[in-house]
Design an enzyme around this catalytic site. Sequence first.
Site, PDB file in Angstrom:
ATOM      1  N   ARG A   1      -0.802 -10.403  10.159  1.00 32.62           N
ATOM      2  CA  ARG A   1       0.506  -9.908  10.604  1.00 32.62           C
ATOM      3  C   ARG A   1       1.573 -10.976  10.413  1.00 32.62           C
ATOM      4  O   ARG A   1       2.769 -10.678  10.435  1.00 32.62           O
ATOM      5  CB  ARG A   1       0.487  -9.521  12.088  1.00 32.62           C
ATOM      6  CG  ARG A   1      -0.478  -8.422  12.519  1.00 32.62           C
ATOM      7  CD  ARG A   1      -0.409  -7.193  11.672  1.00 32.62           C
ATOM      8  NE  ARG A   1      -1.417  -7.242  10.616  1.00 32.62           N
ATOM      9  CZ  ARG A   1      -1.410  -6.484   9.544  1.00 32.62           C
ATOM     10  NH1 ARG A   1      -0.433  -5.628   9.351  1.00 32.62           N
ATOM     11  NH2 ARG A   1      -2.360  -6.577   8.632  1.00 32.62           N
TER      12      ARG A   1
ATOM     13  N   GLN B   1      -9.765  -3.957   7.244  1.00 31.62           N
ATOM     14  CA  GLN B   1      -8.895  -3.594   8.364  1.00 31.62           C
ATOM     15  C   GLN B   1      -9.406  -2.357   9.112  1.00 31.62           C
ATOM     16  O   GLN B   1      -8.641  -1.677   9.783  1.00 31.62           O
ATOM     17  CB  GLN B   1      -7.467  -3.365   7.867  1.00 31.62           C
ATOM     18  CG  GLN B   1      -6.828  -4.614   7.263  1.00 31.62           C
ATOM     19  CD  GLN B   1      -5.373  -4.414   6.907  1.00 31.62           C
ATOM     20  OE1 GLN B   1      -4.510  -4.287   7.778  1.00 31.62           O
ATOM     21  NE2 GLN B   1      -5.080  -4.384   5.625  1.00 31.62           N
TER      22      GLN B   1
ATOM     23  N   GLU C   1      -5.096   5.144   4.592  1.00 31.08           N
ATOM     24  CA  GLU C   1      -5.935   4.527   5.643  1.00 31.08           C
ATOM     25  C   GLU C   1      -7.332   5.161   5.673  1.00 31.08           C
ATOM     26  O   GLU C   1      -7.857   5.516   6.726  1.00 31.08           O
ATOM     27  CB  GLU C   1      -5.262   4.681   7.025  1.00 31.08           C
ATOM     28  CG  GLU C   1      -3.860   4.112   7.124  1.00 31.08           C
ATOM     29  CD  GLU C   1      -3.844   2.587   7.199  1.00 31.08           C
ATOM     30  OE1 GLU C   1      -4.906   1.957   7.015  1.00 31.08           O
ATOM     31  OE2 GLU C   1      -2.762   2.021   7.438  1.00 31.08           O
TER      32      GLU C   1
ATOM     33  N   LYS D   1       0.822  -1.214   0.000  1.00 33.48           N
ATOM     34  CA  LYS D   1       0.000   0.000   0.000  1.00 33.48           C
ATOM     35  C   LYS D   1       0.859   1.269   0.000  1.00 33.48           C
ATOM     36  O   LYS D   1       0.653   2.168  -0.818  1.00 33.48           O
ATOM     37  CB  LYS D   1      -0.923  -0.026   1.225  1.00 33.48           C
ATOM     38  CG  LYS D   1      -1.714   1.248   1.448  1.00 33.48           C
ATOM     39  CD  LYS D   1      -2.697   1.076   2.591  1.00 33.48           C
ATOM     40  CE  LYS D   1      -2.009   0.895   3.922  1.00 33.48           C
ATOM     41  NZ  LYS D   1      -1.338   2.127   4.407  1.00 33.48           N
ATOM     42  N   THR D   2       1.803   1.337   0.926  1.00 38.17           N
ATOM     43  CA  THR D   2       2.652   2.533   1.014  1.00 38.17           C
ATOM     44  C   THR D   2       3.483   2.695  -0.253  1.00 38.17           C
ATOM     45  O   THR D   2       3.690   3.815  -0.739  1.00 38.17           O
ATOM     46  CB  THR D   2       3.577   2.440   2.250  1.00 38.17           C
ATOM     47  OG1 THR D   2       2.767   2.245   3.407  1.00 38.17           O
ATOM     48  CG2 THR D   2       4.396   3.698   2.412  1.00 38.17           C
TER      49      THR D   2
END
Length: 765
Positions: free
Chosen positions: A625, A274, A244, A46-47
């Site tokens: 995670r 999320q 986000e 995503k980043t």
Amino acid sequence: MNPTKKPARRAPSADLIVGTLNEPQRQAVEHTQGPLLILAGAGSGKTRALTHRIAHLIHQGIPPWQILAVTFTNKAAKEMKHRIENLLHITEGEDLAAWGSRSAKLPVMGTFHSICARILRKDIEKLGRDRSFVIYDQDDQEKLVKEILKKANIDEAELKPRATLGYIGRFKCEALGPAQAAEQATTPRMQRVIEAYKAYEHALRAANALDFDDLILEVVRLFHEMPEVLNRYQETWRFLNVDEYQDTNHAQYLFITLLAQKYRNLCVIGDPDQSIYAFRGADIRNILDFEKEYPQALRIKLEQNYRSTQLILSAADAVIAANPQRPEKTMWTERKEGPRVTVHEVADERKEAEEAVRLAERRKREGIPLNDQVILYRMNAQSRLFEEACMRLNLPYRIVGGVKFYARREVKDVLAYLHIILNPHDTLSLLRILNVPARKIGETTLGKIQTFAGARGLPLWEALLACREVEDIGEGTQERIRAFTALIENLRASAQKLTASELTEQLIGKTGLEQWLRDDTEEGEERWENVQELLSVTHKYDALAPQVSLQSFLEEVALVSEVDKLTDIRDDALTLMTLHLCKGLEFEAVSIAGCEEGIFPHANSSFDREQLEEERRLMYVGMTRAKTHLTLFFSRSRMLWGETRVNAPSRFLDDLPDAVTERRSDNILSAFAWASMKGEEHARESSGPIEPFRQRDSVHALEFNQDIDLGDDANQEEFAEGLRVQHPSFGDGTVTARRGGVVEVQFDSGQKKSFALSIAPLKPL
């Protein structure tokens, strides 16, 4: 060569910006005009997509000052800035004038609050306010609300400051001022909250102060009331990027929507699966309804995961698939192989902690550093047993985002009371709890008593008992001190005949700690849960004589605290943290504890569909995670908050595909019952998207702690608990327990055996 001449600036490469991206990431980066929704699954880069998109805009000639990137943390903003600098070959010593004075700058990147504060410092005077405003933090806000309630003669027992502030915060997240919020005040209590809200807003303005929510709300008001200001910022920031987006609240949504109205070049990136911060005001509808508001928006799904194995992703996708109205996406990865997701049943919470910590220790021996392992839990109160297990095994650990259990304020308060009961001359403990809960024994009064004690060589406790002799202490204050000393004397008498747990229960009741801690806030509820968890610890000493019980308990806690200090200095340490804090992190090995109904999902979600959906998203976040190893623990019984409960396994465990799951149990009946049940289920299933899970795989995956005798045929229906049976080798006996297709038999010879009924040679007598 001129030594002062700077090297020529390297032009940023288009291949460097888009050449290393996968196809969906590339599409997201190259779509520069119009609204864009990027649904970015866990671990999907995503980043990377967002930073490459911003770098691409600049590379295409968009002036950096026309680009705004909004993040939720300063850390995320700094990381994005660093990545963009690398992509565009910007270095600190470089002559940026080559791009011109304005375009040489990086885009504005920051949190909602920092960006809005920047706008207000420049333009708040247009709202008739002073740009030298101060920003009140949480502590400032609480003090202000406390003063407001005091002036309104509202007793703290009726309406606590923190609870009042919580209500005000929720109103502000929804962009509701006191007038609009008043429409929702249908009870006398809420009407008092609204009156406090009005007074709070008046006091803030009088002090030329804003709280954090005001930073956003005042900008929204500025944009509404001053169209020319809105137009200026719309012209300044023509390309908007919001990270986000699933975590935005309504006020943040209004801010972004107003900025995007003119050019509609709005890129939002996030993952509805999320969205786990509804308790902070986050509104998942902002991302779910994005395409309704922007019908021409391009939707791009980032489904390739660069973190986890396919087995972990398949398990997580199966859990989240049960949530309705979510945009469908299926995560995949090139990491096809890996260990199965382990579902581990244990007897109780102590066994859970021991198994989880031993597993971490074993993985460390296998080459996985403790720093790359984590134990996740739903509530802070669960951390205590994992801390103690780490200490027993001398395994270094760290608590992330929270205070270690025995260092928490409310826990230390109860322990201080118990120390005073055991030894009233413990002055430090006495000073700690003299005003816990608040007794209006002020610092001035305490100073007089300490002066009196020092002059006569008395311990503080004896000076309190002699408070009538202290000069200049009013009758009301004397009465409050006498009530306190009488309470302690009463509890000291009880300590002669009560165990540590019974004494602690009485202490909590007589001091009013529950009412004091439970102030209608999330934090207050959590503090109360921690006190209840401490009560759970005291039950370990129920078998000892009363005074021995209390002494042993306090001694162990003291030793734990000392070991605690030693573990802090280790570098490689096992991470312990709540699930809410783990988003954005990744670990080679993840263990999730307490996968039981009422724990996870939390009991609060039992009758609320939206809360239950968020609990499911929280499980999805926790599972994703993990890179390689994922273990989900549940216990057959659990002592939590001072009482033992038998909870059903979490409904989330039922959603896990058998093809990616390995079941383990320390109970043979659970193990074989599960294996038999799954074998029967899959015999009935002829096809499906996942390869059927063979019964022998299930049995092979289980760990057994008992010997099992396997024989010939048996009629399973007859074998109920209490039935007398005969076995050709062991003789006569009685069925003492049955779970599914497995029974436990106590033979007359004294032997105890477990049998699978489908093949055991047992005959009813």
